[in-house]
Design an enzyme around this catalytic site. Structure first.
Site, short mmCIF file in Angstrom:
data_model
loop_
_atom_site.label_atom_id
_atom_site.label_comp_id
_atom_site.label_asym_id
_atom_site.label_seq_id
_atom_site.Cartn_x
_atom_site.Cartn_y
_atom_site.Cartn_z
N CYS A 161 -0.84 5.55 9.47
CA CYS A 161 -1.30 4.38 8.93
C CYS A 161 -2.49 4.45 8.04
O CYS A 161 -2.46 5.54 7.08
CB CYS A 161 -1.76 3.23 9.97
SG CYS A 161 -3.02 3.90 10.93
N ARG B 245 0.78 -1.26 -0.06
CA ARG B 245 -0.18 0.03 -0.06
C ARG B 245 0.86 1.20 -0.09
O ARG B 245 0.58 2.20 -0.69
CB ARG B 245 -0.80 0.08 1.13
CG ARG B 245 -1.96 -1.00 1.00
CD ARG B 245 -3.08 -1.21 2.22
NE ARG B 245 -3.79 0.28 2.51
CZ ARG B 245 -4.28 0.42 3.75
NH1 ARG B 245 -4.17 -0.25 4.69
NH2 ARG B 245 -4.91 1.55 3.58
#
Length: 297
Positions: A241, A182
């Site tokens: 995150c 990601r």
């Protein structure tokens, strides 16, 4: 700093300490199809109460996503008091979650003004307690409300405006704990969220903090990996995150490492990567960096 304890220490604490509360801070990703409250009702550490992370989150229309923390000190005081917590209580947190959500609860409690020296996390969570042979129970738990005074500690949190300012005039290192795929631009989990990472951020997946059995890795190994990717542990750090949940595991590890200045970007990639809040990042590769940047684990 927040403390790490093992199951034997928790067992001793619960038998000898009066001003103490044990909180199950389990929370699960929607795709896991698990109900943390239901699992708590079926089985939890004896005398524990359930800390509902969602109940302490901002669900107003203005919040960029559901995991932004509440800031209203009056509401926070009422909610913490209703759990049976006083300001002088030792709080032991545990979870039964693969993303180690007790760390999120610890960060939230710091943010609400509870003394970090009175906050503990059970190493290995509920599975470690069961392996130890600790007592468990089932059913709902009754609680007597206590007086509590929340005092919001904004130094533990970074906002979108602060992240933008740090991008253009960097004074704090940013560490992204999402999966490295990601970070490198792989598919995002939600519609309307663009791929990528905050320019200049380091990649350090939160799974690097834990052993396969869920126990925290030795601190010297965590320190070694962080410095190995170029992080300077003498400088301030912001953990980020996807939604501000798993980044709290890094925040906890930095507490244990006695790192002096660290915080969590609560909006995280759900806010930064939101196409409706698109941030112009052109020509930012030429900005001055604190240390070497964009290094991959």
């Amino acid at each position: 700093m927040v403390w790490l304890i093992n199951s034997a220490q928790l067992d001793k604490f619960r038998k000898s300490q009066k001003s103490l509360i044990i909180l199950d801070a389990s929370w699960h990703m929607p795709d896991d199809n698990r109900d943390a409250k239901q699992e708590f009702a079926l089985k939890h550490i004896i005398d524990a109460k359930f800390f509902d992370i969602d109940a302490f989150s901002d669900h107003s229309p203005e919040a960029p996503h559901p995991h932004m923390v509440l800031r209203d000190e009056t509401v926070l005081s009422e909610k913490l008091g209703a759990l049976g917590i006083r300001n002088d209580y030792k709080i032991i947190l545990y979870d039964n979650s693969k993303i180690h959500t007790a760390c999120r609860a610890a960060w939230m409690l710091k943010l609400m003004g509870h003394n970090p020296q009175q906050i503990y996390i059970l190493d290995g969570g509920f599975s470690a307690w069961e392996l130890y042979g600790g007592k468990v129970e089932a059913g709902e738990v009754t609680t007597s409300a206590k007086p509590y005074k929340a005092t919001f500690q904004s130094q533990y949190l970074r906002t979108l405006a602060e992240m933008k300012a740090n991008l253009r005039h960097p004074t704090e290192q940013v560490i992204d704990v999402r999966h490295s795929v990601r970070y490198m631009g792989g598919p995002e989990l939600k519609l309307g969220i663009r791929p990528g990472h905050i320019p200049g951020s380091f990649s350090f997946p939160y799974t690097s903090l834990f052993e396969k059995n869920g126990l925290l890795r030795p601190l010297d190994k965590i320190r070694q990996v962080l410095t190995g990717i170029g992080v300077d542990l003498s400088l301030p750090i912001i953990a980020t995150c996807g939604s501000g949940i798993s980044s709290c595991a890094l925040d906890f590890a930095l507490d244990l490492l006695e790192h002096p200045h660290h915080s969590v970007y609560n909006g995280s990639w759900n806010e930064w990567g939101n196409e409706k809040l698109y941030i112009n990042e052109s020509n930012l590769d030429e900005r001055p960096a604190i240390k070497s940047t964009d290094k991959e684990l």
